[in-house]
Design a protein around this motif. Structure first.
Motif, PDB file in Angstrom:
ATOM      1  N   UNK B   1       0.790  -1.161  -0.068  1.00 45.78           N
ATOM      2  CA  UNK B   1      -0.085  -0.011   0.143  1.00 45.78           C
ATOM      3  C   UNK B   1       0.960   1.327  -0.208  1.00 45.78           C
ATOM      4  N   UNK B   2       0.472   2.137  -1.090  1.00 45.71           N
ATOM      5  CA  UNK B   2       1.296   3.371  -1.095  1.00 45.71           C
ATOM      6  C   UNK B   2       0.589   4.586  -0.570  1.00 45.71           C
ATOM      7  N   UNK B   3      -0.758   4.378  -0.191  1.00 42.82           N
ATOM      8  CA  UNK B   3      -1.659   5.243  -0.029  1.00 42.82           C
ATOM      9  C   UNK B   3      -1.099   6.582   0.729  1.00 42.82           C
ATOM     10  N   UNK B   4      -0.418   6.219   1.812  1.00 41.25           N
ATOM     11  CA  UNK B   4      -0.072   7.307   2.512  1.00 41.25           C
ATOM     12  C   UNK B   4       1.455   8.081   2.245  1.00 41.25           C
ATOM     13  N   UNK B   5       1.892   7.678   1.115  1.00 41.15           N
ATOM     14  CA  UNK B   5       3.199   8.164   0.627  1.00 41.15           C
ATOM     15  C   UNK B   5       2.968   9.037  -0.700  1.00 41.15           C
ATOM     16  N   UNK B   6       1.693   9.350  -0.878  1.00 41.19           N
ATOM     17  CA  UNK B   6       1.657  10.356  -2.116  1.00 41.19           C
ATOM     18  C   UNK B   6       2.064  11.448  -1.954  1.00 41.19           C
ATOM     19  N   UNK B   7       2.522  12.075  -3.039  1.00 37.65           N
ATOM     20  CA  UNK B   7       3.206  13.338  -3.051  1.00 37.65           C
ATOM     21  C   UNK B   7       2.506  14.268  -4.260  1.00 37.65           C
ATOM     22  N   UNK B   8       1.992  15.330  -3.817  1.00 32.41           N
ATOM     23  CA  UNK B   8       1.229  16.244  -4.786  1.00 32.41           C
ATOM     24  C   UNK B   8       1.904  17.752  -4.660  1.00 32.41           C
ATOM     25  N   UNK B   9       2.143  18.284  -5.748  1.00 34.44           N
ATOM     26  CA  UNK B   9       2.684  19.666  -5.620  1.00 34.44           C
ATOM     27  C   UNK B   9       1.399  20.406  -6.654  1.00 34.44           C
ATOM     28  N   UNK B  10       0.801  21.576  -5.990  1.00 30.56           N
ATOM     29  CA  UNK B  10      -0.355  22.134  -6.548  1.00 30.56           C
ATOM     30  C   UNK B  10       0.331  23.357  -7.079  1.00 30.56           C
ATOM     31  N   UNK B  11      -0.007  23.388  -8.364  1.00 29.39           N
ATOM     32  CA  UNK B  11       0.632  24.855  -9.077  1.00 29.39           C
ATOM     33  C   UNK B  11      -0.568  25.679  -9.302  1.00 29.39           C
ATOM     34  N   UNK B  12      -1.045  26.627  -8.609  1.00 28.23           N
ATOM     35  CA  UNK B  12      -2.114  27.662  -8.722  1.00 28.23           C
ATOM     36  C   UNK B  12      -1.644  28.758  -9.504  1.00 28.23           C
ATOM     37  N   UNK B  13      -2.721  29.546  -9.825  1.00 25.69           N
ATOM     38  CA  UNK B  13      -2.233  30.843 -10.368  1.00 25.69           C
ATOM     39  C   UNK B  13      -3.543  31.421 -11.391  1.00 25.69           C
ATOM     40  N   UNK B  14      -3.719  32.234 -11.587  1.00 24.41           N
ATOM     41  CA  UNK B  14      -4.514  32.875 -12.624  1.00 24.41           C
ATOM     42  C   UNK B  14      -4.185  32.636 -14.204  1.00 24.41           C
ATOM     43  N   UNK B  15      -5.220  33.189 -15.078  1.00 27.44           N
ATOM     44  CA  UNK B  15      -4.900  32.996 -16.433  1.00 27.44           C
ATOM     45  C   UNK B  15      -3.551  33.731 -16.681  1.00 27.44           C
ATOM     46  N   UNK B  16      -2.688  32.970 -17.750  1.00 33.21           N
ATOM     47  CA  UNK B  16      -1.532  33.758 -17.967  1.00 33.21           C
ATOM     48  C   UNK B  16      -0.577  34.276 -16.811  1.00 33.21           C
ATOM     49  N   UNK B  17      -0.527  33.447 -15.801  1.00 34.21           N
ATOM     50  CA  UNK B  17       0.283  33.622 -14.866  1.00 34.21           C
ATOM     51  C   UNK B  17       1.718  32.951 -14.793  1.00 34.21           C
ATOM     52  N   UNK B  18       1.790  31.979 -15.613  1.00 33.64           N
ATOM     53  CA  UNK B  18       2.951  31.404 -16.059  1.00 33.64           C
ATOM     54  C   UNK B  18       2.967  29.940 -14.948  1.00 33.64           C
ATOM     55  N   UNK B  19       2.140  29.657 -14.489  1.00 31.64           N
ATOM     56  CA  UNK B  19       2.007  28.278 -13.785  1.00 31.64           C
ATOM     57  C   UNK B  19       1.994  26.936 -14.430  1.00 31.64           C
TER      58      UNK B  19
END
Lengths: 223, 223, 223
Positions: B1-19
């Motif tokens: 089970x890998x469930x508690x090992x997940x790694x997420x990076x969230x890239x937020x931003x507006x339109x045309x922000x370079x995200x």
């Protein structure tokens, strides 16, 4: 040739974020100021007049104001001839509004985007000629829901791309929220392990940054 | 089970922000990259085609691209089978646009919100199965005036809630503005007297964070 | 006279940014809490009811809730009489929505803006009377494309100006994005060479700031 010595500070923020007032307070640190008002008479409404009058009332009388539809070329020429110490452009949002209004009938949406891209590049090339620092005010318009209208979507994309392009050349970028000014980029910033501490700045910070020799920081400029 | 090992990076931003460009630059730090394009053919317009082509042109040729309407389940299965090193999902905004388009006729507004919430949870559960890190791009759409249309309001609320849900699980959250990337959360952050310094980050920072052992930082993950 | 001792923390953010939940978590640090819900029945829709119910379910039962249309004057009187420890106002956005709805028929756009400005000043004057700290939640609504409708533009400008006015008096301002809370201003902030480091904060930080003696920090309050 002064081309690689240009100094730009980009003052971004939403509506009523305090970005224009902050840019004006920065400009007051110099004496010979040219204020380029890109709005002109973009819209004849009481709310608009009210806002324009408020903006005017807070500008020092000794500033030289040049208004749209005078093109940036002439403003730049004037600044060079008059040994202007700083140029304040307020704002890219209204400048882009004019480009849209002048061209929306003549082009398909795809062509309009390309045309606005070319106009943007031309605008930036003019800024690069300036010997004095330039303070550029612009709106963040991309953090709401995508507009229903095609013209709204084109405006959002074109101005967002202009902010990206000016920002990539700028020594300083600030983002104003509720009268506070978050620093996003500066010439002397130093990334350690991919991280550079940021914070809130005032007009003294911007003035000092723009008086540094940009050639010393050129790696950051091109980053 | 890998469930508690997940790694997420969230890239937020507006339109045309370079995200998106920032997320791509992060993904380039790995070799075996799967790019999940959620947009597909959401809209047939020249402006859309132009943007898609620009995005495509800047992606390395050795990346494996999987496009909507392939569901996330199959993307996850592929990544597990192929020993993918990183999955880049670009973007939640278009994914949510599809969920709206597919379901808006079938549900009342209240039911639609509940349905989108369920779909969001299902999407996140799939991400948790992954052994490799996942870079998730999404739009901030909640900082403008509340839209006049009911569908606009539902979209704004559903995507905002999805950003909150993904963000609460993510090791890293960045918010892009004019090509600069403000760090909002990271695994190794340390609050002293309720305060944790923040700053601007680059792709090296994100790569390093996602290569840390998440179990060491699990208190932060659940925070 | 308590007028120069008022303590305000402004919780700004977009929709679904986590600003209300953060303000509630801050309020839980005190015991005698008055919650002023400015929304009331601004709109009768399932999506609205759903959101209101979610908000209600997470508030402690011992909090005293006062709802629109009870005016702020009475809320302030109640707080003073009952030795309330903290007042939570959620939110300025809906309060402004009511002011718009009540007055849009009676005024020209120009007059409406002036009227909303007066109402804003009156609201703020009431907050200044309070002996207890006040936590004020509001929306950032100015970072999207300018709305097509005149009422949308007036709302955006009036609420933006209210956020600026409250923010200029506030000891603390935070800006929430995807559940993270960026500090923009605090009483004990210290600018060195025009720069003040910023970061992410939690409820302990806000509680501690609002328990400091504001008179010590009055230079910052008036800044």
């Amino acid at each position: 040739m002064q081309e690689n010595k240009f100094k730009i500070s980009l003052f971004l923020g939403g509506g009523q974020s305090g970005k224009s007032l902050f840019a004006e307070n920065c400009a007051k640190k110099w004496h010979h100021v040219v204020y380029y008002a890109t709005g002109g008479l973009v819209e004849k409404s009481p709310e608009w007049e009210f806002r324009i009058q408020n903006h005017r009332a807070r500008r020092p009388e000794h500033w030289k104001t040049i208004e749209h539809p005078v093109p940036l070329e002439e403003v730049v020429k004037y600044c060079e001839e008059q040994k202007t110490e700083v140029l304040l452009v307020d704002c890219l949002t209204l400048w882009m509004g004019w480009q849209m209004a002048l061209n929306i009938q003549n082009y398909s949406p795809f062509q309009l985007l390309k045309h606005l891209e070319n106009e943007t590049q031309h605008f930036i090339n003019q800024l690069k000629i300036l010997s004095c620092p330039v303070l550029v005010v612009s709106n963040e318009v991309g953090e709401g829901v995508i507009p229903g209208s095609e013209s709204g979507r084109i405006f959002r994309e074109a101005l967002g791309n202009m902010n990206l392009a000016v920002g990539s050349l700028a020594q300083c970028i600030t983002f104003s929220i509720a009268g506070q000014h978050l620093l996003l980029k500066n010439m002397s910033q130093n990334f350690i392990n991919g991280f550079c501490p940021m914070g809130i700045v005032d007009e003294n910070f911007i003035f000092t940054e723009l008086n540094k020799d940009p050639l010393v920081g050129e790696n950051n400029v091109n980053k």
